[in-house]
Write an enzyme that holds these catalytic residues in place. Structure first.
Site, mmCIF file in Angstrom:
data_model
loop_
_atom_site.group_PDB
_atom_site.id
_atom_site.type_symbol
_atom_site.label_atom_id
_atom_site.label_comp_id
_atom_site.label_asym_id
_atom_site.label_seq_id
_atom_site.Cartn_x
_atom_site.Cartn_y
_atom_site.Cartn_z
ATOM 1 N N GLU A 79 0.970 -1.278 0.082
ATOM 2 C CA GLU A 79 0.022 0.025 -0.047
ATOM 3 C C GLU A 79 0.991 1.220 0.028
ATOM 4 O O GLU A 79 1.812 1.469 1.002
ATOM 5 C CB GLU A 79 -0.911 0.014 1.220
ATOM 6 C CG GLU A 79 -1.628 -1.176 1.464
ATOM 7 C CD GLU A 79 -3.181 -1.259 0.489
ATOM 8 O OE1 GLU A 79 -3.344 -0.298 -0.005
ATOM 9 O OE2 GLU A 79 -3.579 -2.218 0.596
ATOM 10 N N GLU A 115 10.551 -53.143 -46.658
ATOM 11 C CA GLU A 115 10.237 -54.254 -46.898
ATOM 12 C C GLU A 115 10.875 -55.212 -45.873
ATOM 13 O O GLU A 115 12.135 -55.193 -45.550
ATOM 14 C CB GLU A 115 10.811 -54.707 -48.366
ATOM 15 C CG GLU A 115 10.535 -53.852 -49.701
ATOM 16 C CD GLU A 115 8.912 -54.224 -50.008
ATOM 17 O OE1 GLU A 115 8.552 -55.127 -49.461
ATOM 18 O OE2 GLU A 115 8.520 -53.252 -50.569
#
Length: 1392
Positions: free
Chosen positions: A321, A774
């Site tokens: 504050e 493959e």
């Protein structure tokens, strides 16, 4: 007069000189008037921005301008961004201040200040702006500030409540004027989630809080300050308690002493706060010991921000504050800044106390984000940030600290010494679960110092000094040598304390080896998706020809979403149904990844850093007819339609004539939907890795090299090298004894040509690199051999996934707002294969090790070039930050839009951007699914349906009759808007047209459903509501109702009903010129032409049938097409949002349509050239772009197909409602602010649009840079360049006209200057003649008389010549062929 001149002839030369001097001083300045004026105006356009102004408060606009000015002035240490918006649309600005502010760098803790949370508490707002300026201006000059900014990541938000500030009043000390709360009257410091109480707040009421919460959770701040006003004190957590006693109850946190220290740091440096006696007028006796107070003890504040920071973030926050008066007079500002300056800086420096360090993974040093850091005796944990870094603020002392992470053994370091000043460094290295016995790891602590700057740690620290040997003991003996670097030097550990070596971790291998038929495979996938749902997610990309699902299992730590920066990888198997090894290997791989995640380091790393998509079977139909034991057969190879799927993809060299199969279409669509980086297609029949290209132009068996040949060889070898048999290069010696592949890899075309293959299509049409593997010589081996295939290939399968983390990766970012740029292009010099960024702006580019020259470019941005070096292992991070291309009229500097932009416009731009990027439109579609009953409606039912919409939704619909057909059926137009009976020329207007051919009524039904969809979701779905509120939608469902009555369902190719009753194809009847028209327009055509000629439309979409593509103008054969880029772009937008159309396969072999249309978009004339089309008329005479969408091959499909067609077109139709808001829009007015109606806006020197009522215009343009010219009678032409984005709403521009003061087509200033110079020359010449003649008069007595006679003759000649020039000028300007009285007058004068 003559006598006078003779008497003064000797003074004539003197008079000439005086006259000449007079002209120089008088006429000269007049000549330069225009230039002088221009310079004067220009010099006044620049004003120095005043930052530290202590005489006034900055309002929102001023503060915005100041922050932007500072960010531009100090770009190397500051970056301004907004974390969200207030209720009223004001930006919540945050200034980031640190060295290299555009990047997150490890080793720099983040801290923040937030001010003006209560709008009427204003000192905080001002001092934070002053603080920003103070830090920026002193960096590099003040060593303290320089070190702070180098080592700290500071974020400053001057105003969290800008709306409240605007309502507050200077001098209001108690807050009576309002402004404390936000615009929804909500107290922001009572609106955060609370530990003791439920806070009932709607998110829409507090967007400021929502934005800050997201910010807190995202950034992982370490320290924070919340600045307020009303007294002078530093308040610390907790702010409330379970009892909610209003005052006097001390609610302490476990870090209470630390919070007191932080609060005292601020208070003791504040001359008023440290006294503890603020002496505020309303509470003169209130005191605070040492200027600090526990929040709840002062007064109870539920829902406060400081407690939320502590409990939900890593962040310790206190509340300061600053002044007794909430909004003191501006004269107090200098004093308040002086009071708080040292406190603000000293508080920031506290972020460097305590302990800091990193948490890394043991096996490879990978950072572990979100690991928990625990301090024994303090029950408040925090978590590591994205670099594995942590910052735990602690007071001096000795601590035992632990690091814990899911899937890893916890580690505790005992005896950690924290001293005053700089933080103690403490690094943790955690081993994956399974490497260590349960119970965790405990090691002693050794100290090290933190350097000023820290880079990303690549290895763990290995300190050599021990602060307290007596206090550092090993509590357990479970550490291994590879983990001993976390806190202690291995050599400092006694030999007998060293743990025994642990057995090497062995991953769990698959146990289920069998052939899985479709139902068995489906159950397997569902089981693993359910059992391991946190990392596995099952989805389908479509169906096979026999309606079997094409399943994909995605495995990742966040499997359902793409995480920016994380690459997407895929495996596909069983493309040939009888090649089954890949299918079973991928099911084994799913099992392996799921069971080993969290225990095996390699698997855990791959899953955490990669999104892995696995499709076990692309051809499930073929698999079902294949037979076990098949070695070289073909049964089941093709799909159920007997097409080879690996010959079915579009090819770069060969036209594929076979119809595109559903499996192919599904995979193509899948690949366009995900940003895949790397892929492998698993086959059988040989043992080799085959890479692109698969074919060549000549169809020969020869090497067909692609631009990324080196990359493909690298990734191919990564697989073959892990398969010992493959790497030998001699596959299938019994079957193919002569076959040899060096290193077990081969170029596809060099092996044999495969046109229409999937791997080439991946490379040429997406960012994805794919090879074909493959796996074995036998296509369908016996189940008993499957374990052997797993043993041979599982390491290779994992190693190949690792290859996705090679090359370069990064983000392409808009430097202005930090958002990612989608569809930006990344080019590598000398490699002709660009890749594009994903929707979030992230990219991956596979490359072999080396140094490369990379270029990032995007439409509307300046390109950026960077050199990057790709390491031997891993990936190089390369981010690009692009600046937008901006220019203003007449070469002025770009204006700052931020300070004056309408907040509502900013919100709407964000709305359009959200819909354009990511999954925005898809999410909209999913959130608005409505029940529909599809059927074909004849004219009567259609009319009733439209009337029903107007009766049920009268506020947003209006039904109009445009005219009648030949048989007197009404041509209806339905307008949908929030104000359907008002013109609202400022809003874009879209026209949706169906049924121009009565035998193709799908478009009619889709538009009727779309109208109902919009109306039903209005006020129900916020996105639909917003689109309707901001758009004027005009729907013409059927413009050929007579033809529709004749057409019949299930007639896919019939022409019955195509024309109107007169047998006229309406799409050949739109002619704008009478010379082109042979007969009178058909009544249907005339009705629609009248609507088009009203202008005001921004975009038009016509739905037709008989194919699957989108076409753009022109239908007539013209070359070239004006504005083709924009027209094609609009068609592309529709096609790209259609699940099939963008694939470019019309799929209509029966009607002779061409195949393989790129992106599903074609210029209309290339499909079927003809004159008089509606779209051509719309462009040429309505000045509105129109595209035609062909929704399907069948003109009149069965009604049961309408639901599918609606599902396919709904997203695309919605995309048009979004697209109509893009391009460029604005208003044309004169200097007085009066709108100019009918001004012509010329786009890129060609296309023209005209301003409507209010001076508004809107034109759609393709993304990129465009030139705009504005022309209006009596005004000067204006030019401007605009940048159009593919994902941003059109920014509003204002074109302000000056009166056209040109003379004879030349600028007034030039004419004035020329005339003045000419007059000067004439006068000087006259003076000279006068002077010469005056001198000669001394020699001849009658000279004066001859001079006068000569002058009279001379003036007559000048007069006649002048009159002739005037006639010529008028004649050229007006070009009047008739001879007027005035002409006669000039003719007589010439004769004289």
């Amino acid at each position: 007069m003559a006598t006078y001149l003779l008497e003064h002839r000797h003074t004539a030369p003197k008079l000439c000189v005086l006259l000449f001097v007079f002209l120089l001083f008088v006429v000269g300045p007049i000549t330069a008037l225009s230039v002088g004026e221009a310079r004067l105006v220009r010099s006044n356009t620049f004003a120095e921005v005043e930052v530290e102004d202590y005489t006034k408060y900055y309002n929102y606009v001023e503060m915005t301008r100041l922050l932007k000015f500072m960010a531009m002035k100090y770009p190397y240490i500051s970056n301004l961004s907004s974390i969200g918006q207030s209720v009223q649309g004001r930006e919540l600005w945050v200034m980031r201040i640190t060295k290299d502010p555009n990047a997150d760098v490890p080793g720099k803790p983040k801290c923040k200040y937030v001010g003006n949370m209560h709008g009427d508490e204003t000192i905080s707002r001002q001092v934070l702006v002053y603080l920003v300026n103070y830090l920026l201006t002193r960096y590099g000059e003040d060593p303290r500030i320089t070190e702070l900014l180098t080592s700290t990541d500071i974020y400053i938000m001057p105003s969290m409540n800008p709306d409240g500030f605007e309502r507050s009043r200077e001098g209001d000390c108690s807050g009576d004027a309002g402004g404390r709360s936000n615009a929804k009257n909500m107290d922001l410091n009572r609106s955060f989630p609370d530990q003791f109480d439920k806070i009932n707040v709607q998110q829409d009421d507090v967007p400021e809080v929502t934005a800050v919460i997201k910010w807190i959770l995202e950034k992982k701040f370490v320290l924070s300050g919340n600045l307020h006003g009303g007294t002078v004190v530093a308040s610390y957590p907790f702010d409330d308690s379970a009892s909610h006693k209003m005052q006097g109850y001390y609610s302490s946190s476990v870090d209470d002493n630390l919070f007191k220290h932080l609060a005292l740091t601020y208070a003791k440096n504040h001359p008023v706060m440290r006294t503890g006696k603020p002496k505020c007028p309303d509470t003169p006796d209130e005191t605070f010991e040492d200027g600090i107070v526990n929040g709840a003890k002062w007064y109870d504040v539920p829902g406060g921000m400081q407690d939320y920071n502590y409990l939900n973030g890593n962040c310790l926050e206190i509340t300061m504050e600053l002044s007794c008066c909430k909004f003191p007079l501006a004269s107090e500002l200098k004093k308040e800044w002086d009071y708080n300056r040292e406190s603000l800086i000293a508080y920031l420096e506290q972020v460097h106390i305590g302990v800091r360090g990193y948490v890394n993974e043991a096996t490879n040093g990978t950072a572990l984000p979100d690991a928990s850091i625990m301090v024994a005796g303090i029950n408040h944990n925090l978590t590591t940030a994205k670099f594995g870094d942590f910052y735990r603020l602690l007071l001096p002392g000795t601590y035992n600290i632990s690091a814990i992470a899911t899937g890893y053994m916890p580690m505790t370091v005992v005896g950690v010494q924290v001293v005053e000043g700089k933080a103690t460094e403490l690094n943790f290295t955690l081993a994956p679960l399974g490497n260590e016995p349960t119970g965790g790891i405990t090691v002693p602590f050794t100290t090290t110092t933190v350097p000023t700057t820290t880079s990303v740690p690549t290895t763990t620290s290995d300190p050599t000094t021990t602060s307290d040997p007596d206090s550092t003991t090993i509590e357990t003996s479970s550490t291994t040598s590879e983990m001993g670097t976390s806190g202690a030097n291995e050599s400092s550990t006694p030999q007998e304390a060293r743990p025994p070596a642990q057995p090497e971790h062995q991953p769990i291998q698959p146990q289920d080896f069998r052939h899985h038929h479709y139902n068995d495979m489906e159950l397997f996938l569902r089981m693993y998706s359910n059992r391991f749902h946190s990392i596995a997610h099952l989805y389908s990309i479509g169906k096979s020809a026999e309606d079997r699902e094409l399943y994909v299992m995605v495995i990742s730590d966040n499997p359902t979403v793409h995480e920016p920066g994380e690459p997407e990888f895929k495996y596909i198997a069983n493309m040939h149904g009888n090649e089954v090894v890949g299918r079973e290997l991928l099911l084994n791989l799913i099992e392996y990844l799921c069971h080993n995640y969290g225990s095996d380091p390699e698997v855990t790393q791959l899953v955490n850093t990669t999104r892995i998509h696995i499709m076990p079977s692309m051809n499930p139909d073929g698999y079902e007819i294949a037979r076990e034991g098949d070695v070289r057969g073909y049964t089941g190879r093709n799909n159920s339609n007997n097409f080879d799927l690996n010959r079915n993809f579009p090819d770069q060299f060969t036209t594929i004539t076979e119809p595109r199969q559903p499996e192919t279409i599904a995979v193509m669509n899948w690949l366009k939907s995900y940003p895949f980086v790397l892929s492998a297609n698993l086959h059988g029949g040989s043992l080799v890795v085959n890479y692109p290209y698969d074919d060549d132009k000549r169809g020969r068996t020869e090497y067909s090299k692609c631009p990324d040949d080196k990359v493909f060889k690298q990734v191919a070898r990564s697989y073959s090298q892990e398969n010992a048999l493959m790497h030998k290069g001699h596959p299938c010696e019994d079957l193919y004894p002569s076959a040899f592949f060096e290193d077990g890899i081969t170029n596809g075309a060099n092996w044999y040509n495969v046109p229409g293959g999937m791997q080439d299509w991946n490379y040429l049409n997406t960012n994805c690199f794919e090879v074909t593997i493959e796996l074995g010589c036998v296509k369908y081996p016996k189940a008993q051999h499957l374990p052997l295939y797993w043993d041979q290939n599982h390491r290779a399968l994992l190693q190949y996934i690792h290859q996705v983390h090679r090359g370069v990766k990064g983000m392409v970012i808009d430097i202005k707002d930090g958002t990612g740029i989608p569809n930006a292009t990344i080019m590598v010099e000398e490699i002709d294969h660009p890749i594009t960024t994903n929707l979030a702006g992230d990219y991956w580019r596979l490359l072999v090790p080396g140094t490369y020259h990379l270029t990032a470019s995007a439409r509307g941005y300046n390109s950026v070039k960077i050199y990057a070096t790709v390491p031997e292992e891993g990936v190089e991070l390369v981010d690009f930050r692009l600046t937008r291309v901006h220019s203003e009229p007449n070469g002025q500097a770009p204006k700052d839009p931020g300070a004056t932009q309408d907040p509502a416009e900013v919100v709407f731009q964000s709305f359009i951007k959200d819909l354009s990027l990511g999954q925005g439109l898809e999410q909209l579609v999913q959130s608005t699914i409505t029940e529909s009953s599809f059927r074909y409606r004849r004219y009567k039912e259609l009319s009733e349906f439209l009337r029903g919409l107007t009766l049920n939704f009268p506020k947003i619909t209006s039904l109009h009759s445009l005219g009648q057909s030949v048989e007197y059926r009404t041509i209806w137009a339905l307008e949908i808007s929030n104000k359907p009976d008002e013109p609202e020329t400022a809003k874009p207007k879209i026209r949706l047209v169906g049924g121009i051919h009565g035998n193709a009524p799908v478009g009619t039904e889709l538009l009727l459903e779309f109208a109902a969809f919009l109306c039903i979701n209005y006020d129900k779905n916020p996105t639909i509501t917003r689109l309707i509120n901001e758009t004027r939608i005009v729907i013409l469902p059927s413009i050929n109702p007579d033809g529709r009555e004749l057409a019949r369902e299930k007639q896919c190719t019939s022409t019955v009903g195509m024309t109107n009753t007169h047998g006229k194809d309406l799409d050949t009847d739109f002619f704008g010129n009478a010379s082109q028209r042979v007969v009178e327009a058909q009544p249907e055509t005339r009705a629609v032409m009248d609507l088009i000629l009203e202008r005001g439309f921004t975009l038009s979409v016509a739905l037709d049938g008989g194919s699957l593509l989108a076409t753009y103008p022109y239908d007539k054969p013209v070359q070239p097409v004006e504005n083709e880029e924009t027209l094609k772009y609009l068609a592309n937008v529709y096609a790209s949002n259609h699940p099939k159309m963008h694939l470019g396969d019309t799929g209509c072999p029966s009607n002779g349509q061409m195949d393989n249309i790129p992106d599903g978009v074609l210029r209309a004339a290339e499909r079927q050239s003809h004159m008089g089309s509606m779209k051509d008329f719309s462009v040429d005479f309505g000045h509105c772009p129109e595209i035609t969408v062909y929704t399907g091959c069948c003109l009149f499909p069965p009604a049961k197909q309408l639901a599918t067609l609606w599902a396919e077109n709904r997203k695309a139709l919605l995309s048009m409602l979004v697209e109509v808001h893009k391009g460029v829009r604005g208003m044309v007015k004169d200097k007085s602010g009066k709108p100019i109606v009918g001004a012509m806006i010329v786009l890129n020197g060609g296309v023209r649009v005209f301003t409507a009522e209010g001076g508004y215009f809107h034109a759609l343009l393709a993304p990129g840079n465009h030139n705009i010219e504005a022309v209006a009678d009596g005004y000067q032409q204006q030019r401007q360049e605009v940048v159009v984005s593919s994902y941003e709403a059109a920014s509003s521009i204002i074109i302000e006209f000056d009166m056209d003061n040109r003379i004879f087509g030349l600028p007034r200033e030039f004419v004035v200057a020329t005339a003045a110079a000419s007059m000067t020359a004439l006068v000087v010449t006259a003076c000279i003649i006068w002077c010469v003649c005056s001198a000669k008069s001394n020699q001849q007595k009658d000279g004066f008389h001859r001079l006068r006679q000569h002058r009279d003759d001379y003036e007559d000649e000048i007069r006649l010549t002048s009159m002739g020039s005037k006639k010529s000028l008028l004649s050229n300007e007006f070009q009047d062929e008739s001879e007027s009285d005035e002409d006669t007058l000039y003719a007589n004068a010439n004769k004289l």
